[in-house]
Scaffold this active site. Sequence first.
Site, PDB file in Angstrom:
ATOM      1  N   GLY A  40       4.828   1.040   2.322  1.00  0.00           N
ATOM      2  CA  GLY A  40       3.614   1.580   3.218  1.00  0.00           C
ATOM      3  C   GLY A  40       3.328   2.313   1.688  1.00  0.00           C
ATOM      4  O   GLY A  40       2.851   1.769   0.548  1.00  0.00           O
ATOM      5  N   GLY A  41       3.361   3.560   1.174  1.00  0.00           N
ATOM      6  CA  GLY A  41       2.879   4.326  -0.005  1.00  0.00           C
ATOM      7  C   GLY A  41       2.344   4.206  -1.073  1.00  0.00           C
ATOM      8  O   GLY A  41       1.449   3.773  -2.343  1.00  0.00           O
TER       9      GLY A  41
ATOM     10  N   GLY B 138       6.539   7.510   5.814  1.00  0.00           N
ATOM     11  CA  GLY B 138       5.224   8.974   4.694  1.00  0.00           C
ATOM     12  C   GLY B 138       6.192  10.133   4.997  1.00  0.00           C
ATOM     13  O   GLY B 138       5.116  10.820   5.087  1.00  0.00           O
TER      14      GLY B 138
ATOM     15  N   SER C 214       9.907   5.243   3.315  1.00  0.00           N
ATOM     16  CA  SER C 214       9.637   5.901   1.580  1.00  0.00           C
ATOM     17  C   SER C 214      10.055   5.445   0.473  1.00  0.00           C
ATOM     18  O   SER C 214      11.021   6.005   0.208  1.00  0.00           O
ATOM     19  CB  SER C 214       9.572   7.527   2.493  1.00  0.00           C
ATOM     20  OG  SER C 214       9.583   8.019   3.116  1.00  0.00           O
TER      21      SER C 214
ATOM     22  N   GLU D  64       3.864   3.263  14.094  1.00  0.00           N
ATOM     23  CA  GLU D  64       2.006   3.450  14.684  1.00  0.00           C
ATOM     24  C   GLU D  64       1.226   2.570  15.059  1.00  0.00           C
ATOM     25  O   GLU D  64       0.738   3.324  16.395  1.00  0.00           O
ATOM     26  CB  GLU D  64       0.682   3.967  12.984  1.00  0.00           C
ATOM     27  CG  GLU D  64       2.291   4.594  11.744  1.00  0.00           C
ATOM     28  CD  GLU D  64       1.667   4.720  10.570  1.00  0.00           C
ATOM     29  OE1 GLU D  64       1.162   3.479  10.480  1.00  0.00           O
ATOM     30  OE2 GLU D  64       2.855   4.552   9.507  1.00  0.00           O
TER      31      GLU D  64
ATOM     32  N   ASN E  66       2.811  -2.511   2.871  1.00  0.00           N
ATOM     33  CA  ASN E  66       1.683  -2.438   3.745  1.00  0.00           C
ATOM     34  C   ASN E  66       0.703  -1.310   3.861  1.00  0.00           C
ATOM     35  O   ASN E  66       1.679  -0.075   3.970  1.00  0.00           O
ATOM     36  CB  ASN E  66       2.808  -1.871   4.861  1.00  0.00           C
ATOM     37  CG  ASN E  66       2.068  -1.269   6.595  1.00  0.00           C
ATOM     38  OD1 ASN E  66       0.930  -1.498   6.349  1.00  0.00           O
ATOM     39  ND2 ASN E  66       2.486  -1.126   7.813  1.00  0.00           N
ATOM     40  N   TRP E  67      -0.520  -1.858   3.454  1.00  0.00           N
ATOM     41  CA  TRP E  67      -1.474  -0.816   3.235  1.00  0.00           C
ATOM     42  C   TRP E  67      -1.920  -0.330   4.675  1.00  0.00           C
ATOM     43  O   TRP E  67      -3.296   0.820   3.779  1.00  0.00           O
ATOM     44  CB  TRP E  67      -2.885  -1.542   2.709  1.00  0.00           C
ATOM     45  CG  TRP E  67      -2.365  -2.509   0.720  1.00  0.00           C
ATOM     46  CD1 TRP E  67      -1.163  -2.050   0.429  1.00  0.00           C
ATOM     47  CD2 TRP E  67      -3.404  -2.697   0.114  1.00  0.00           C
ATOM     48  NE1 TRP E  67      -1.191  -2.801  -0.709  1.00  0.00           N
ATOM     49  CE2 TRP E  67      -2.769  -3.053  -1.457  1.00  0.00           C
ATOM     50  CE3 TRP E  67      -4.811  -2.787   0.310  1.00  0.00           C
ATOM     51  CZ2 TRP E  67      -3.347  -3.274  -2.082  1.00  0.00           C
ATOM     52  CZ3 TRP E  67      -5.447  -3.974  -0.619  1.00  0.00           C
ATOM     53  CH2 TRP E  67      -4.562  -3.576  -2.305  1.00  0.00           C
ATOM     54  N   LYS E  68      -1.210  -0.221   5.292  1.00  0.00           N
ATOM     55  CA  LYS E  68      -2.604   0.923   6.225  1.00  0.00           C
ATOM     56  C   LYS E  68      -3.420   0.343   6.170  1.00  0.00           C
ATOM     57  O   LYS E  68      -4.628  -0.323   6.104  1.00  0.00           O
ATOM     58  CB  LYS E  68      -1.330   2.072   6.628  1.00  0.00           C
ATOM     59  CG  LYS E  68      -0.151   1.708   6.309  1.00  0.00           C
ATOM     60  CD  LYS E  68       1.112   2.763   6.511  1.00  0.00           C
ATOM     61  CE  LYS E  68       2.275   2.472   6.490  1.00  0.00           C
ATOM     62  NZ  LYS E  68       2.969   3.732   6.942  1.00  0.00           N
TER      63      LYS E  68
ATOM     64  N   HIS F  93       5.068  -2.036  14.518  1.00  0.00           N
ATOM     65  CA  HIS F  93       4.712  -1.715  13.955  1.00  0.00           C
ATOM     66  C   HIS F  93       4.716   0.010  14.250  1.00  0.00           C
ATOM     67  O   HIS F  93       3.908   0.416  15.373  1.00  0.00           O
ATOM     68  CB  HIS F  93       3.445  -1.022  12.272  1.00  0.00           C
ATOM     69  CG  HIS F  93       4.138  -0.042  11.428  1.00  0.00           C
ATOM     70  ND1 HIS F  93       3.757   1.058  11.812  1.00  0.00           N
ATOM     71  CD2 HIS F  93       4.462  -0.333  10.058  1.00  0.00           C
ATOM     72  CE1 HIS F  93       3.891   1.540   9.923  1.00  0.00           C
ATOM     73  NE2 HIS F  93       5.267   1.200   9.609  1.00  0.00           N
TER      74      HIS F  93
ATOM     75  N   GLU G 282      12.218  -0.055  10.306  1.00  0.00           N
ATOM     76  CA  GLU G 282      11.928   1.370   9.728  1.00  0.00           C
ATOM     77  C   GLU G 282      12.028   2.234  10.594  1.00  0.00           C
ATOM     78  O   GLU G 282      11.351   2.386  11.864  1.00  0.00           O
ATOM     79  CB  GLU G 282      10.444   1.131   9.738  1.00  0.00           C
ATOM     80  CG  GLU G 282       9.825  -0.026   9.229  1.00  0.00           C
ATOM     81  CD  GLU G 282       8.346   0.121   8.267  1.00  0.00           C
ATOM     82  OE1 GLU G 282       8.300   0.083   7.213  1.00  0.00           O
ATOM     83  OE2 GLU G 282       7.682   0.144   9.499  1.00  0.00           O
TER      84      GLU G 282
HETATM   85  P1  13P Z   1       6.072   4.630   3.435  1.00  0.00           P
HETATM   86  O1  13P Z   1       6.693   3.427   2.436  1.00  0.00           O
HETATM   87  O2  13P Z   1       4.736   5.051   2.720  1.00  0.00           O
HETATM   88  O3  13P Z   1       6.945   5.460   4.302  1.00  0.00           O
HETATM   89  O4  13P Z   1       5.463   3.628   4.866  1.00  0.00           O
HETATM   90  C1  13P Z   1       6.605   2.714   5.621  1.00  0.00           C
HETATM   91  C2  13P Z   1       5.738   1.600   6.147  1.00  0.00           C
HETATM   92  O5  13P Z   1       5.517   2.200   7.265  1.00  0.00           O
HETATM   93  C3  13P Z   1       6.027   0.549   5.991  1.00  0.00           C
HETATM   94  O6  13P Z   1       5.366   0.268   6.856  1.00  0.00           O
END
Ligand code: 13P
Length: 252
Positions: free
Chosen positions: A233-234, A173, A212, A97, A10-12, A95, A167
């Site tokens: 994500g990251g 993050g 994470s 967010e 997920n590149w957001k 998600h 999640e």
């Molecule tokens: P991180 O891997 O950066 O914690 O993000 C997880 C995430 O929200 C994937 O959708």
Amino acid sequence: MNRRTIVAANWKMNGNLNLVEEMSERLNQVQLDDNVDVIVCPSFLYLAAMAAKLAHQNIYLGAQNVNAQPSGAFTGEVSTSMLQDFPVKYVILGHSERRSVFQESSESVAQKVRSVLNAGLTPILCIGESAQQRTAEQTESVLAEQLQPVIDEIGIEKFNEVVIAYEPVWAIGTGKTASPEMAQATHQFIRQFLASNNTDIADKVPLLYGGSVNAQNCEALFAQPDIDGGLLGGASLKVDEFSQICSTVKGS
Ligand code: 13P
């Protein structure tokens, strides 16, 4: 039950055309274990470029959101039929967010799940509790409240076309990953919750862990019996790390 292992990116609201090029070039060379699928979800804007560059049998494209309506006066939104113009197979929905920043309710997420399924796409339904909810021992009730509206909307049988990503919001993050044991216990709860509706379906639904995940912790997390991969994500923005994770993950 042998479920396929899924590593999803997920590149957001990150990345650019350069990353699309570098990541797809590298991923095209990755040797995946037989039972492993990879899903890359860049911004809508980069789906076409990514589709043109990705050439790997088991690497798929996903979007990060969609509008539940088929078309109309919804400035700035994207419909499922627009996604169907591209080789998109998955759509991340609900998600944390989107739930917190864009005030999406579990009911509106459920409507999106229905639209995505109707379009022949696969939803990656995200659920998870906040730090405060975990401390207050509300994790299971929060997850049940996020899942039930989707079960009510589409029926439990349709979950054989759904991927769920657990999640925990406090792990996203933050570098604070759930321990493999804690993540497994929660995944087991999610599977049992689904099983209380239909045991066969519960057995088949891929449950991904997100929060994470990185090259150091992914093996221990994905080795848990109810964890079928991850939503990253990251780490998914780092070409070396993400391609290494994809190539080292073992299918179940
Ligand atoms: P991180 O891997 O950066 O914690 O993000 C997880 C995430 O929200 C994937 O959708």
